[in-house]
Design a protein around this motif. Sequence first.
Motif: not given
Length: 193
Positions: A111-123, A60-64
């Motif tokens: 797409x399969x990782x909830x926190x990552x998907x949320x970060x993508x959708x927020x961005x 999640x940190x790397x995605x952010x």
Amino acid sequence: MTVADDGALTRRQAELLDQLEELFLAEGFVGFTLEDLAVRLHCSKSTLYALAGSKEQLAHRVIRHFFRKATTAVEAQTVTESDPARRVTAYLSAVARALAPAGAAFHRDLDAFGPGRETYERNTALAADRVRELIADGVAQGRFREVHPALVADTVTTLMLRIGRGETARATGLDDATAYRELAALLLHGITV
């Protein structure tokens, strides 16, 4: 264990975060263990734990980190354009360039990782808001025909989400960068006076 925020990273931690970003974009992140990552990055697991308390938190940190850097790069490539049409094109082209290193495995894992998907959708929602602002500015300057900026931005958001989930690639065969360029062309042809 204390986890450093991006502003308080050592030089080595910042380098590791960039290396993790590059690795995840190229190969995804779900299949890696912390041990795998430590071996690939030539560091200890405790060094990785200093960045995040678990593999999921590290991902999640790397995605952010990736999206924060991408946002900064996109804005830097857009700010110099004063013409509304060129600004919209520059913005969407910059988004395409920022997302170009993200391979299919990264998108699948995201797409399969909830926190990552949320970060993508927020961005993506923030990017659509930015497109709405750029369009509204062009309408106010008389450079774009009267359109409903929020509707156009919602349409752009929908396609951006489809691109990010790989749906556009599966439906059209276009890679993400090409799809973003086509979106910019379609958008501008639809709203330019």
